[in-house]
Design a protein around this motif. Structure first.
Motif, PDB file in Angstrom:
ATOM      1  N   PRO A  75      33.933  -3.800 -37.796  1.00 18.26           N
ATOM      2  CA  PRO A  75      34.473  -2.470 -38.098  1.00 18.26           C
ATOM      3  C   PRO A  75      35.401  -1.997 -36.985  1.00 18.26           C
ATOM      4  O   PRO A  75      35.353  -2.505 -35.862  1.00 18.26           O
ATOM      5  CB  PRO A  75      33.225  -1.588 -38.171  1.00 18.26           C
ATOM      6  N   LYS A  76      36.223  -1.048 -37.307  1.00 21.39           N
ATOM      7  CA  LYS A  76      37.073  -0.440 -36.276  1.00 21.39           C
ATOM      8  C   LYS A  76      36.144   0.173 -35.225  1.00 21.39           C
ATOM      9  O   LYS A  76      35.056   0.643 -35.545  1.00 21.39           O
ATOM     10  CB  LYS A  76      37.958   0.629 -36.893  1.00 21.39           C
ATOM     11  N   PRO A  77      36.566   0.165 -33.969  1.00 20.26           N
ATOM     12  CA  PRO A  77      35.685   0.651 -32.903  1.00 20.26           C
ATOM     13  C   PRO A  77      35.103   2.042 -33.139  1.00 20.26           C
ATOM     14  O   PRO A  77      33.928   2.272 -32.843  1.00 20.26           O
ATOM     15  CB  PRO A  77      36.586   0.624 -31.665  1.00 20.26           C
ATOM     16  N   ASP A  78      35.880   2.972 -33.684  1.00 21.31           N
ATOM     17  CA  ASP A  78      35.337   4.316 -33.884  1.00 21.31           C
ATOM     18  C   ASP A  78      34.231   4.335 -34.938  1.00 21.31           C
ATOM     19  O   ASP A  78      33.404   5.247 -34.955  1.00 21.31           O
ATOM     20  CB  ASP A  78      36.427   5.332 -34.207  1.00 21.31           C
ATOM     21  N   ALA A  79      34.169   3.318 -35.792  1.00 16.39           N
ATOM     22  CA  ALA A  79      33.132   3.265 -36.823  1.00 16.39           C
ATOM     23  C   ALA A  79      31.800   2.721 -36.301  1.00 16.39           C
ATOM     24  O   ALA A  79      30.759   2.952 -36.900  1.00 16.39           O
ATOM     25  CB  ALA A  79      33.603   2.400 -37.996  1.00 16.39           C
ATOM     26  N   TRP A  80      31.840   2.009 -35.162  1.00 17.91           N
ATOM     27  CA  TRP A  80      30.572   1.453 -34.667  1.00 17.91           C
ATOM     28  C   TRP A  80      30.293   1.775 -33.203  1.00 17.91           C
ATOM     29  O   TRP A  80      29.324   1.284 -32.635  1.00 17.91           O
ATOM     30  CB  TRP A  80      30.488  -0.042 -34.976  1.00 17.91           C
ATOM     31  N   VAL A  81      31.074   2.672 -32.604  1.00 15.43           N
ATOM     32  CA  VAL A  81      30.856   3.021 -31.200  1.00 15.43           C
ATOM     33  C   VAL A  81      29.472   3.628 -30.979  1.00 15.43           C
ATOM     34  O   VAL A  81      28.826   3.351 -29.964  1.00 15.43           O
ATOM     35  CB  VAL A  81      31.979   3.933 -30.647  1.00 15.43           C
ATOM     36  N   ALA A  82      28.971   4.436 -31.911  1.00 19.69           N
ATOM     37  CA  ALA A  82      27.627   5.020 -31.739  1.00 19.69           C
ATOM     38  C   ALA A  82      26.568   3.921 -31.704  1.00 19.69           C
ATOM     39  O   ALA A  82      25.639   3.972 -30.887  1.00 19.69           O
ATOM     40  CB  ALA A  82      27.332   6.011 -32.867  1.00 19.69           C
ATOM     41  N   ALA A  83      26.711   2.927 -32.542  1.00 16.90           N
ATOM     42  CA  ALA A  83      25.766   1.804 -32.551  1.00 16.90           C
ATOM     43  C   ALA A  83      25.859   1.008 -31.249  1.00 16.90           C
ATOM     44  O   ALA A  83      24.844   0.554 -30.714  1.00 16.90           O
ATOM     45  CB  ALA A  83      26.017   0.903 -33.754  1.00 16.90           C
ATOM     46  N   VAL A  84      27.068   0.855 -30.726  1.00 13.97           N
ATOM     47  CA  VAL A  84      27.253   0.139 -29.457  1.00 13.97           C
ATOM     48  C   VAL A  84      26.584   0.911 -28.321  1.00 13.97           C
ATOM     49  O   VAL A  84      25.909   0.327 -27.469  1.00 13.97           O
ATOM     50  CB  VAL A  84      28.748  -0.102 -29.161  1.00 13.97           C
ATOM     51  N   LYS A  85      26.728   2.221 -28.316  1.00 12.57           N
ATOM     52  CA  LYS A  85      26.100   3.029 -27.258  1.00 12.57           C
ATOM     53  C   LYS A  85      24.576   2.939 -27.338  1.00 12.57           C
ATOM     54  O   LYS A  85      23.901   2.852 -26.307  1.00 12.57           O
ATOM     55  CB  LYS A  85      26.577   4.484 -27.343  1.00 12.57           C
ATOM     56  N   ARG A  86      24.024   2.931 -28.562  1.00 21.72           N
ATOM     57  CA  ARG A  86      22.567   2.740 -28.718  1.00 21.72           C
ATOM     58  C   ARG A  86      22.164   1.350 -28.224  1.00 21.72           C
ATOM     59  O   ARG A  86      21.146   1.185 -27.569  1.00 21.72           O
ATOM     60  CB  ARG A  86      22.147   2.916 -30.174  1.00 21.72           C
ATOM     61  N   PHE A  87      22.987   0.351 -28.547  1.00 20.80           N
ATOM     62  CA  PHE A  87      22.735  -1.016 -28.082  1.00 20.80           C
ATOM     63  C   PHE A  87      22.677  -1.048 -26.553  1.00 20.80           C
ATOM     64  O   PHE A  87      21.800  -1.682 -25.970  1.00 20.80           O
ATOM     65  CB  PHE A  87      23.834  -1.957 -28.599  1.00 20.80           C
ATOM     66  N   LEU A  88      23.610  -0.354 -25.907  1.00 16.25           N
ATOM     67  CA  LEU A  88      23.644  -0.324 -24.438  1.00 16.25           C
ATOM     68  C   LEU A  88      22.410   0.359 -23.854  1.00 16.25           C
ATOM     69  O   LEU A  88      21.956  -0.004 -22.769  1.00 16.25           O
ATOM     70  CB  LEU A  88      24.919   0.363 -23.946  1.00 16.25           C
ATOM     71  N   GLU A  89      21.862   1.347 -24.574  1.00 22.59           N
ATOM     72  CA  GLU A  89      20.623   1.994 -24.120  1.00 22.59           C
ATOM     73  C   GLU A  89      19.438   1.033 -24.260  1.00 22.59           C
ATOM     74  O   GLU A  89      18.591   0.961 -23.381  1.00 22.59           O
ATOM     75  CB  GLU A  89      20.354   3.262 -24.923  1.00 22.59           C
ATOM     76  N   ASP A  90      19.393   0.324 -25.383  1.00 18.99           N
ATOM     77  CA  ASP A  90      18.284  -0.597 -25.645  1.00 18.99           C
ATOM     78  C   ASP A  90      18.383  -1.879 -24.823  1.00 18.99           C
ATOM     79  O   ASP A  90      17.367  -2.461 -24.444  1.00 18.99           O
ATOM     80  CB  ASP A  90      18.224  -0.966 -27.131  1.00 18.99           C
ATOM     81  N   PHE A  91      19.604  -2.328 -24.590  1.00 19.58           N
ATOM     82  CA  PHE A  91      19.845  -3.574 -23.863  1.00 19.58           C
ATOM     83  C   PHE A  91      20.900  -3.323 -22.785  1.00 19.58           C
ATOM     84  O   PHE A  91      22.065  -3.696 -22.955  1.00 19.58           O
ATOM     85  CB  PHE A  91      20.324  -4.677 -24.813  1.00 19.58           C
ATOM     86  N   PRO A  92      20.517  -2.692 -21.686  1.00 13.88           N
ATOM     87  CA  PRO A  92      21.510  -2.367 -20.649  1.00 13.88           C
ATOM     88  C   PRO A  92      22.195  -3.623 -20.116  1.00 13.88           C
ATOM     89  O   PRO A  92      21.600  -4.697 -20.076  1.00 13.88           O
ATOM     90  CB  PRO A  92      20.685  -1.703 -19.542  1.00 13.88           C
ATOM     91  N   ARG A  93      23.437  -3.435 -19.747  1.00 14.85           N
ATOM     92  CA  ARG A  93      24.181  -4.546 -19.149  1.00 14.85           C
ATOM     93  C   ARG A  93      23.490  -4.972 -17.872  1.00 14.85           C
ATOM     94  O   ARG A  93      23.046  -4.143 -17.087  1.00 14.85           O
ATOM     95  CB  ARG A  93      25.607  -4.117 -18.808  1.00 14.85           C
ATOM     96  N   ARG A  94      23.431  -6.270 -17.683  1.00 15.20           N
ATOM     97  CA  ARG A  94      22.899  -6.766 -16.419  1.00 15.20           C
ATOM     98  C   ARG A  94      24.037  -6.778 -15.411  1.00 15.20           C
ATOM     99  O   ARG A  94      25.174  -7.089 -15.765  1.00 15.20           O
ATOM    100  CB  ARG A  94      22.353  -8.189 -16.592  1.00 15.20           C
ATOM    101  N   PRO A  95      23.738  -6.436 -14.173  1.00 14.08           N
ATOM    102  CA  PRO A  95      24.818  -6.475 -13.181  1.00 14.08           C
ATOM    103  C   PRO A  95      25.282  -7.913 -12.984  1.00 14.08           C
ATOM    104  O   PRO A  95      24.496  -8.848 -13.084  1.00 14.08           O
ATOM    105  CB  PRO A  95      24.171  -5.916 -11.909  1.00 14.08           C
ATOM    106  N   ARG A  96      26.552  -8.050 -12.774  1.00 12.44           N
ATOM    107  CA  ARG A  96      27.082  -9.386 -12.486  1.00 12.44           C
ATOM    108  C   ARG A  96      26.579  -9.812 -11.123  1.00 12.44           C
ATOM    109  O   ARG A  96      26.550  -9.032 -10.181  1.00 12.44           O
ATOM    110  CB  ARG A  96      28.592  -9.384 -12.483  1.00 12.44           C
ATOM    111  N   THR A  97      26.175 -11.040 -11.051  1.00 12.66           N
ATOM    112  CA  THR A  97      25.718 -11.553  -9.767  1.00 12.66           C
ATOM    113  C   THR A  97      26.567 -12.752  -9.388  1.00 12.66           C
ATOM    114  O   THR A  97      26.977 -13.537 -10.232  1.00 12.66           O
ATOM    115  CB  THR A  97      24.237 -11.993  -9.816  1.00 12.66           C
ATOM    116  N   VAL A  98      26.805 -12.851  -8.135  1.00 20.18           N
ATOM    117  CA  VAL A  98      27.565 -13.976  -7.621  1.00 20.18           C
ATOM    118  C   VAL A  98      26.645 -14.740  -6.685  1.00 20.18           C
ATOM    119  O   VAL A  98      26.080 -14.168  -5.749  1.00 20.18           O
ATOM    120  CB  VAL A  98      28.824 -13.495  -6.860  1.00 20.18           C
TER     121      VAL A  98
END
Length: 160
Positions: free
Chosen positions: A122-145
């Motif tokens: 879908p166009k980003p504006d149609a699924w941005v709310a779902a992406v934000k919920r996804f980020l709450e449920d599965f937070p980004r892991r910090p990049r590690t080097v």
């Protein structure tokens, strides 16, 4: 959705220029809409949020378009190979779709499925709310080097 304690598995997908353009556009637009995403996060969210039925349907439609066009699937060479960390359950989800497609005589792999769902996303504006919920449920892991290995040089033992 809940956090998964299992170690994620690195998975890479061969993308053509069309796919890289779609991924970059999704990433930029989702960021503009306030979702703190990188390209890998967009792919993880897309795989997580797309049902197996939707994956199957998107892949069948992409396959139909390829067959109708005739010749090779793509005219361009691979333009990028994004790598994402996926939990085993999402790899299993993709593998079940691959099996379903094979039962219909459609040869596909995980990358083919991800390209199909990305192209039909879908166009980003149609699924941005779902992406934000996804980020709450599965937070980004910090990049590690990983720290660079230091090479210990033996002390010179001197002459003879």
């Amino acid at each position: 959705m809940s956090l998964e304690p299992a170690t994620p598995i690195k998975v890479s997908f061969s993308f053509y220029p069309t796919d890289m353009l779609a991924l970059n556009q999704q990433t930029v637009e989702l960021r503009r809409l306030g979702a703190a995403v990188r390209r890998g996060t967009v792919l993880r969210a897309l795989i997580e949020l797309t049902s197996e039925t939707e994956m199957f349907a998107a892949t069948v439609l992409l396959h139909r378009d390829y067959v109708a066009r005739g010749g090779p699937r793509e005219a361009d060479n691979v333009a990028g190979i994004p790598t994402v960390d996926l939990p085993a359950r999402l790899i299993g989800k993709q593998d079940r779709v691959v099996t379903e497609l094979a039962a219909k005589d459609i040869s596909a792999n995980r990358a083919y499925i991800v390209r199909a769902i990305l192209r039909s996303a879908p166009k980003p504006d149609a699924w941005v709310a779902a992406v934000k919920r996804f980020l709450e449920d599965f937070p980004r892991r910090p990049r590690t080097v990983a720290p660079k290995a230091t090479v210990k040089t033996p002390k010179h033992a001197g002459g003879r």
